[in-house]
Write a protein that holds these residues in place. Structure first.
Motif, PDB file in Angstrom:
ATOM      1  N   LEU A 138       0.832  -1.201   0.000  1.00  0.00           N
ATOM      2  CA  LEU A 138       0.000   0.000   0.000  1.00  0.00           C
ATOM      3  C   LEU A 138       0.868   1.253   0.000  1.00  0.00           C
ATOM      4  CD1 LEU A 138      -3.033   0.655   0.043  1.00  0.00           C
ATOM      5  CD2 LEU A 138      -2.864   0.846   2.513  1.00  0.00           C
ATOM      6  N   LYS A 139       1.940   1.224   0.785  1.00  0.00           N
ATOM      7  CA  LYS A 139       2.860   2.363   0.821  1.00  0.00           C
ATOM      8  C   LYS A 139       3.515   2.552  -0.550  1.00  0.00           C
ATOM      9  CE  LYS A 139       6.816   4.295   3.117  1.00  0.00           C
ATOM     10  NZ  LYS A 139       7.160   4.739   4.421  1.00  0.00           N
ATOM     11  N   THR A 169       0.930   3.936  -2.976  1.00  0.00           N
ATOM     12  CA  THR A 169       0.686   5.348  -2.672  1.00  0.00           C
ATOM     13  C   THR A 169       1.827   6.213  -3.191  1.00  0.00           C
ATOM     14  OG1 THR A 169      -0.546   4.736  -0.681  1.00  0.00           O
ATOM     15  CG2 THR A 169       0.240   7.005  -0.816  1.00  0.00           C
ATOM     16  N   ASN A 170       3.055   5.787  -2.934  1.00  0.00           N
ATOM     17  CA  ASN A 170       4.219   6.540  -3.417  1.00  0.00           C
ATOM     18  C   ASN A 170       4.248   6.607  -4.939  1.00  0.00           C
ATOM     19  OD1 ASN A 170       5.141   7.085  -0.838  1.00  0.00           O
ATOM     20  ND2 ASN A 170       6.500   5.325  -0.785  1.00  0.00           N
ATOM     21  N   ASN A 174       1.534   9.103  -6.148  1.00  0.00           N
ATOM     22  CA  ASN A 174       1.973  10.475  -5.892  1.00  0.00           C
ATOM     23  C   ASN A 174       3.115  10.884  -6.810  1.00  0.00           C
ATOM     24  OD1 ASN A 174       0.052  10.937  -3.884  1.00  0.00           O
ATOM     25  ND2 ASN A 174       1.382  10.178  -2.277  1.00  0.00           N
ATOM     26  N   ARG A 195       1.814  15.191  -3.863  1.00  0.00           N
ATOM     27  CA  ARG A 195       1.190  14.296  -2.884  1.00  0.00           C
ATOM     28  C   ARG A 195      -0.317  14.526  -2.896  1.00  0.00           C
ATOM     29  NH1 ARG A 195      -0.225  13.544   2.582  1.00  0.00           N
ATOM     30  NH2 ARG A 195       0.441  11.492   3.333  1.00  0.00           N
ATOM     31  N   LEU A 214      -2.428  11.786  -2.220  1.00  0.00           N
ATOM     32  CA  LEU A 214      -3.024  10.636  -1.568  1.00  0.00           C
ATOM     33  C   LEU A 214      -2.165  10.159  -0.409  1.00  0.00           C
ATOM     34  CD1 LEU A 214      -5.491   8.798  -2.271  1.00  0.00           C
ATOM     35  CD2 LEU A 214      -3.940   7.431  -3.631  1.00  0.00           C
ATOM     36  N   SER A 215      -2.804   9.830   0.706  1.00  0.00           N
ATOM     37  CA  SER A 215      -2.088   9.214   1.822  1.00  0.00           C
ATOM     38  C   SER A 215      -2.375   7.712   1.801  1.00  0.00           C
ATOM     39  CB  SER A 215      -2.560   9.803   3.153  1.00  0.00           C
ATOM     40  OG  SER A 215      -3.889   9.384   3.438  1.00  0.00           O
ATOM     41  N   GLU A 216      -1.591   6.969   2.561  1.00  0.00           N
ATOM     42  CA  GLU A 216      -1.830   5.528   2.651  1.00  0.00           C
ATOM     43  C   GLU A 216      -3.219   5.250   3.218  1.00  0.00           C
ATOM     44  OE1 GLU A 216       1.446   3.164   4.356  1.00  0.00           O
ATOM     45  OE2 GLU A 216       2.636   4.991   4.065  1.00  0.00           O
ATOM     46  N   GLN A 237      -5.918   7.148   2.973  1.00  0.00           N
ATOM     47  CA  GLN A 237      -6.916   7.434   1.949  1.00  0.00           C
ATOM     48  C   GLN A 237      -6.973   6.314   0.911  1.00  0.00           C
ATOM     49  OE1 GLN A 237      -5.158  11.218   0.956  1.00  0.00           O
ATOM     50  NE2 GLN A 237      -7.009  12.317   1.593  1.00  0.00           N
ATOM     51  N   LEU A 238      -5.812   5.834   0.486  1.00  0.00           N
ATOM     52  CA  LEU A 238      -5.790   4.757  -0.493  1.00  0.00           C
ATOM     53  C   LEU A 238      -6.404   3.490   0.091  1.00  0.00           C
ATOM     54  CD1 LEU A 238      -5.091   3.751  -3.274  1.00  0.00           C
ATOM     55  CD2 LEU A 238      -2.783   3.232  -2.454  1.00  0.00           C
ATOM     56  N   ASN A 239      -6.163   3.225   1.370  1.00  0.00           N
ATOM     57  CA  ASN A 239      -6.741   2.051   2.013  1.00  0.00           C
ATOM     58  C   ASN A 239      -8.271   2.130   1.992  1.00  0.00           C
ATOM     59  OD1 ASN A 239      -6.552  -0.455   3.393  1.00  0.00           O
ATOM     60  ND2 ASN A 239      -7.031   0.611   5.296  1.00  0.00           N
TER      61      ASN A 239
END
Length: 96
Positions: A8-9, A12-13, A16, A22, A24-26, A28-30
């Protein structure tokens, strides 16, 4: 850190990085991934596409997006090529 959290990290990276900022955060993606899974369980890929279009407020043609998703499902290399910059979203190969 579990494999899923690491994936997931990384995803997300990648998102982005691909978008250049940036967005999206982890976390938010989850939430998005869980919503997509629920949509899929209820109505398959068409429901996932509708869900993602709603969440992202994407201004794209639903039929075009559905065809694109089907092409990537049949040949995942297409998606990898797009992310690697070897192919455009329209499907034509990029010139080198």
């Amino acid at each position: 850190m579990s494999q899923q959290n690491g994936d997931l990290k990384s995803l997300t990276n990648m998102i982005n990085s691909f978008l250049g900022t940036r967005v999206l955060s982890e976390q938010q993606l989850n939430v998005i991934m869980q919503g997509a899974k629920t949509a899929f369980d209820r109505g398959g890929m068409p429901a996932v596409i509708e869900y993602l279009m709603k969440v992202t407020q994407a201004d794209v043609d639903k039929n075009e997006l559905t065809r694109f998703a089907e092409n990537v499902r049949k040949n995942p290399q297409i998606g990898k090529d797009i992310l690697d910059g070897k192919r455009s979203l329209k499907g034509s190969k990029k010139k080198k």
